[in-house]
Motif scaffolding. Structure first.
Motif, PDB file in Angstrom:
ATOM      1  N   TYR A   9       0.853  -1.191   0.000  1.00 40.87           N
ATOM      2  CA  TYR A   9       0.000   0.000   0.000  1.00 40.87           C
ATOM      3  C   TYR A   9       0.885   1.236   0.000  1.00 40.87           C
ATOM      4  CZ  TYR A   9      -3.724  -3.201   1.128  1.00 40.87           C
ATOM      5  OH  TYR A   9      -4.627  -4.232   1.081  1.00 40.87           O
ATOM      6  N   ARG A  10       0.714   2.093  -1.006  1.00 39.15           N
ATOM      7  CA  ARG A  10       1.436   3.346  -1.077  1.00 39.15           C
ATOM      8  C   ARG A  10       0.640   4.387  -0.269  1.00 39.15           C
ATOM      9  NH1 ARG A  10       2.879   0.317  -4.883  1.00 39.15           N
ATOM     10  NH2 ARG A  10       1.216   0.452  -6.387  1.00 39.15           N
ATOM     11  N   VAL A  11       1.193   4.742   0.868  1.00 42.90           N
ATOM     12  CA  VAL A  11       0.514   5.547   1.879  1.00 42.90           C
ATOM     13  C   VAL A  11       0.554   7.023   1.488  1.00 42.90           C
ATOM     14  CG1 VAL A  11       0.482   6.081   4.349  1.00 42.90           C
ATOM     15  CG2 VAL A  11       1.157   3.796   3.580  1.00 42.90           C
ATOM     16  N   THR A  12      -0.540   7.741   1.779  1.00 37.46           N
ATOM     17  CA  THR A  12      -0.646   9.139   1.353  1.00 37.46           C
ATOM     18  C   THR A  12       0.301  10.060   2.102  1.00 37.46           C
ATOM     19  OG1 THR A  12      -2.503   9.482   2.876  1.00 37.46           O
ATOM     20  CG2 THR A  12      -3.038   8.947   0.581  1.00 37.46           C
ATOM     21  N   SER A  13       0.620   9.737   3.368  1.00 35.41           N
ATOM     22  CA  SER A  13       1.560  10.563   4.129  1.00 35.41           C
ATOM     23  C   SER A  13       2.112   9.734   5.285  1.00 35.41           C
ATOM     24  CB  SER A  13       0.875  11.818   4.674  1.00 35.41           C
ATOM     25  OG  SER A  13       0.026  11.482   5.745  1.00 35.41           O
ATOM     26  N   PRO A  14       3.261  10.131   5.814  1.00 36.03           N
ATOM     27  CA  PRO A  14       3.792   9.398   6.966  1.00 36.03           C
ATOM     28  C   PRO A  14       2.812   9.358   8.138  1.00 36.03           C
ATOM     29  CG  PRO A  14       5.490  10.797   6.030  1.00 36.03           C
ATOM     30  CD  PRO A  14       4.195  11.157   5.334  1.00 36.03           C
ATOM     31  N   HIS A  15       2.018  10.401   8.301  1.00 34.90           N
ATOM     32  CA  HIS A  15       1.017  10.454   9.372  1.00 34.90           C
ATOM     33  C   HIS A  15       0.009   9.301   9.253  1.00 34.90           C
ATOM     34  CE1 HIS A  15      -2.124  11.989  12.018  1.00 34.90           C
ATOM     35  NE2 HIS A  15      -2.956  11.927  10.999  1.00 34.90           N
ATOM     36  N   MET A  16      -0.330   8.909   8.054  1.00 30.51           N
ATOM     37  CA  MET A  16      -1.330   7.863   7.848  1.00 30.51           C
ATOM     38  C   MET A  16      -0.803   6.464   8.188  1.00 30.51           C
ATOM     39  SD  MET A  16      -4.050   9.312   7.162  1.00 30.51           S
ATOM     40  CE  MET A  16      -4.705  10.853   6.597  1.00 30.51           C
ATOM     41  N   MET A  17       0.515   6.329   8.269  1.00 25.98           N
ATOM     42  CA  MET A  17       1.099   5.027   8.591  1.00 25.98           C
ATOM     43  C   MET A  17       0.601   4.536   9.952  1.00 25.98           C
ATOM     44  SD  MET A  17       3.073   2.745   7.206  1.00 25.98           S
ATOM     45  CE  MET A  17       4.080   3.616   6.023  1.00 25.98           C
ATOM     46  N   ALA A  18       0.505   5.420  10.916  1.00 25.75           N
ATOM     47  CA  ALA A  18       0.037   5.042  12.246  1.00 25.75           C
ATOM     48  C   ALA A  18      -1.383   4.479  12.185  1.00 25.75           C
ATOM     49  CB  ALA A  18       0.093   6.239  13.195  1.00 25.75           C
ATOM     50  N   HIS A  19      -2.215   5.048  11.318  1.00 23.11           N
ATOM     51  CA  HIS A  19      -3.585   4.549  11.171  1.00 23.11           C
ATOM     52  C   HIS A  19      -3.586   3.125  10.598  1.00 23.11           C
ATOM     53  CE1 HIS A  19      -5.674   8.263  12.200  1.00 23.11           C
ATOM     54  NE2 HIS A  19      -4.735   8.903  11.515  1.00 23.11           N
ATOM     55  N   LEU A  20      -2.703   2.865   9.641  1.00 26.52           N
ATOM     56  CA  LEU A  20      -2.624   1.516   9.068  1.00 26.52           C
ATOM     57  C   LEU A  20      -2.139   0.496  10.097  1.00 26.52           C
ATOM     58  CD1 LEU A  20      -1.283   2.356   5.530  1.00 26.52           C
ATOM     59  CD2 LEU A  20      -3.411   1.168   6.040  1.00 26.52           C
ATOM     60  N   HIS A  21      -1.130   0.855  10.867  1.00 25.94           N
ATOM     61  CA  HIS A  21      -0.639  -0.053  11.905  1.00 25.94           C
ATOM     62  C   HIS A  21      -1.727  -0.327  12.947  1.00 25.94           C
ATOM     63  CE1 HIS A  21       3.501  -0.610  10.755  1.00 25.94           C
ATOM     64  NE2 HIS A  21       3.676   0.702  10.612  1.00 25.94           N
ATOM     65  N   ARG A  22      -2.406   0.717  13.382  1.00 26.90           N
ATOM     66  CA  ARG A  22      -3.464   0.571  14.379  1.00 26.90           C
ATOM     67  C   ARG A  22      -4.597  -0.310  13.837  1.00 26.90           C
ATOM     68  NH1 ARG A  22      -3.174   5.274  16.137  1.00 26.90           N
ATOM     69  NH2 ARG A  22      -4.492   6.352  14.651  1.00 26.90           N
ATOM     70  N   ARG A  23      -4.976  -0.098  12.601  1.00 28.93           N
ATOM     71  CA  ARG A  23      -6.039  -0.888  11.962  1.00 28.93           C
ATOM     72  C   ARG A  23      -5.657  -2.368  11.940  1.00 28.93           C
ATOM     73  NH1 ARG A  23      -9.480  -0.060   6.961  1.00 28.93           N
ATOM     74  NH2 ARG A  23      -9.173  -1.879   5.667  1.00 28.93           N
ATOM     75  N   MET A  24      -4.419  -2.669  11.554  1.00 26.75           N
ATOM     76  CA  MET A  24      -3.993  -4.058  11.483  1.00 26.75           C
ATOM     77  C   MET A  24      -3.924  -4.672  12.885  1.00 26.75           C
ATOM     78  SD  MET A  24      -3.191  -6.625   9.532  1.00 26.75           S
ATOM     79  CE  MET A  24      -2.656  -6.054   7.925  1.00 26.75           C
ATOM     80  N   GLU A  25      -3.324  -3.944  13.812  1.00 26.19           N
ATOM     81  CA  GLU A  25      -3.133  -4.481  15.156  1.00 26.19           C
ATOM     82  C   GLU A  25      -4.453  -4.663  15.905  1.00 26.19           C
ATOM     83  OE1 GLU A  25      -0.494  -3.575  19.159  1.00 26.19           O
ATOM     84  OE2 GLU A  25      -0.798  -1.963  17.709  1.00 26.19           O
ATOM     85  N   GLN A  26      -5.335  -3.693  15.812  1.00 29.19           N
ATOM     86  CA  GLN A  26      -6.551  -3.713  16.623  1.00 29.19           C
ATOM     87  C   GLN A  26      -7.729  -4.420  15.971  1.00 29.19           C
ATOM     88  OE1 GLN A  26      -7.308   0.372  17.715  1.00 29.19           O
ATOM     89  NE2 GLN A  26      -5.448   0.500  18.952  1.00 29.19           N
ATOM     90  N   ARG A  27      -7.715  -4.553  14.649  1.00 34.01           N
ATOM     91  CA  ARG A  27      -8.903  -5.110  13.995  1.00 34.01           C
ATOM     92  C   ARG A  27      -8.605  -6.193  12.965  1.00 34.01           C
ATOM     93  NH1 ARG A  27     -13.528  -0.838  13.658  1.00 34.01           N
ATOM     94  NH2 ARG A  27     -13.048   0.480  15.417  1.00 34.01           N
TER      95      ARG A  27
END
Length: 113
Positions: A9-27
């Motif tokens: 996944y080519r992420v829109t910004s470094p800030h969005m990386m945290a959202h991807l990690h959280r999504r994978m880890e929590q859900r």
């Protein structure tokens, strides 16, 4: 024959990386397991041409298992709820686009479990 699916996944910004990690880890990782999908790794690109990028890999016993896994996963109403919650939390698109590569082992490489 075991297959590995690499999703990039080519992420829109470094800030969005945290959202991807959280999504994978929590859900997502729990949903994958419930649907018979084996997550074997997740990474972000530290150095490389395509930054920021997020990758994860799934392992499949065969192509039929992959088909069943993804069908079951996307039929689960919690997936749509997860997507909606993730995008609402992030306030924008998490990634520009993504690639999927289905990898089959080369016959000369020994599998290590």
């Amino acid at each position: 024959m075991v297959y590995h699916e690499l999703r990039t996944y080519r992420v829109t910004s470094p800030h969005m990386m945290a959202h991807l990690h959280r999504r994978m880890e929590q859900r997502m990782s729990a949903l994958f397991a419930e649907h018979g999908m084996k997550l074997i790794g997740a990474w972000e690109v530290a150095v490389g041409r395509e930054m920021p990028a997020y990758l994860y890999m799934l392992e499949w016993e065969d192509l039929a298992q992959r088909e069943r896994g993804w069908q079951s996963f996307y039929a689960d109403p919690r997936v749509a709820e997860m997507n909606e919650a993730t995008y609402k939390d992030a306030g924008a698109n998490l990634f520009h686009d993504f690639d999927v590569a289905l990898l089959k082992p080369a016959g000369y490489v020994e599998r290590r479990d």
